[in-house]
Design an enzyme around this catalytic site. Structure first.
Site, mmCIF file in Angstrom:
data_model
loop_
_atom_site.group_PDB
_atom_site.id
_atom_site.type_symbol
_atom_site.label_atom_id
_atom_site.label_comp_id
_atom_site.label_asym_id
_atom_site.label_seq_id
_atom_site.Cartn_x
_atom_site.Cartn_y
_atom_site.Cartn_z
ATOM 1 N N HIS A 53 45.094 36.349 45.011
ATOM 2 C CA HIS A 53 43.685 35.276 44.855
ATOM 3 C C HIS A 53 42.958 36.340 44.012
ATOM 4 C CE1 HIS A 53 45.186 31.949 47.567
ATOM 5 N NE2 HIS A 53 46.104 32.453 47.049
ATOM 6 N N GLU A 55 39.695 36.210 44.488
ATOM 7 C CA GLU A 55 38.575 37.097 45.368
ATOM 8 C C GLU A 55 39.048 38.381 45.918
ATOM 9 O OE1 GLU A 55 38.688 32.351 46.007
ATOM 10 O OE2 GLU A 55 40.233 33.915 45.682
ATOM 11 N N CYS A 93 40.023 30.155 49.770
ATOM 12 C CA CYS A 93 41.081 29.676 50.641
ATOM 13 C C CYS A 93 40.733 30.141 51.937
ATOM 14 C CB CYS A 93 42.399 29.921 50.179
ATOM 15 S SG CYS A 93 42.655 31.456 50.523
ATOM 16 N N CYS A 96 41.275 34.268 52.078
ATOM 17 C CA CYS A 96 40.214 34.778 51.445
ATOM 18 C C CYS A 96 39.072 34.892 52.088
ATOM 19 C CB CYS A 96 40.154 34.457 49.910
ATOM 20 S SG CYS A 96 41.654 34.614 48.815
#
Length: 189
Positions: A53, A55, A93, A96
């Site tokens: 992801h 992030e 999410c 994260c």
């Protein structure tokens, strides 16, 4: 490298039903106070890569973007302070959000602001993603829905626009207001 115009519009458009948008884009600005009257800054953009992801990918690059964030190894040495602003196509999410909170708890010299175009899986009242956003707020992260001025700023700063002007899409303002109200309700609980 700047974002292509069509890619920015497709991934950041704050439409109600965001079909086919399976990636998260993150445009960032990193500011560091250099002296009492001056700042240094860096900017760029990332997207999800190889199942990681965006992030968490940003956290991997943080050492290069923020020299001195962890100090330089001397005992009792003062760490440099940074202010980081993200403009994300989706809100983080739950996983994260948890990782970001853990990271930020160890970095009192880092301030993070997150502007998001859309909310990721926040329709269910008891979703983990909603709880993740609340955790980020408690950790001191300012989370905001992108408005026209934020999309305009991103267009001017991160997009290979070739002198073209930013043109708001239909319902940009309406969707921003709707999402901002929803985010406020999520963060109030």
């Amino acid at each position: 490298v700047l974002l292509p115009r069509k890619k920015f519009i497709f991934h950041y458009k704050n439409v109600r039903w965001a079909r086919g948008r399976h990636e998260t884009y993150l445009c960032f600005v990193v500011k560091r106070r250099v002296g009492p009257d001056s700042l240094s800054f860096d900017f760029g953009h990332l997207r999800n890569r190889n199942g990681c992801h965006v992030e968490l990918l940003f956290l991997r690059y943080l050492g290069a973007l923020c020299p001195g964030l962890w100090g330089y190894g001397g005992t009792g040495e003062r760490r440099l302070s940074y202010s980081i602003t993200w403009f994300c196509s989706w809100s983080p999410c739950a996983n994260c959000s948890i990782r970001l909170c853990q990271f930020l708890s160890q970095m009192p010299n880092l301030r993070l602001r997150i502007f998001v175009s859309r909310l990721y899986f926040c329709d269910m009242e008891d979703s983990r993603e909603r709880e993740g956003l609340r955790m980020l707020k408690k950790a001191g992260v300012q989370i905001t829905i992108m408005s026209y001025k934020d999309f305009f700023y991103c267009w001017q700063t991160f997009v290979a626009r070739k002198q073209s002007k930013f043109k708001a899409w239909d319902e940009l303002h309406t969707n921003s207001v709707r999402l901002a109200r929803k985010l406020n309700r999520i963060l109030q609980v």
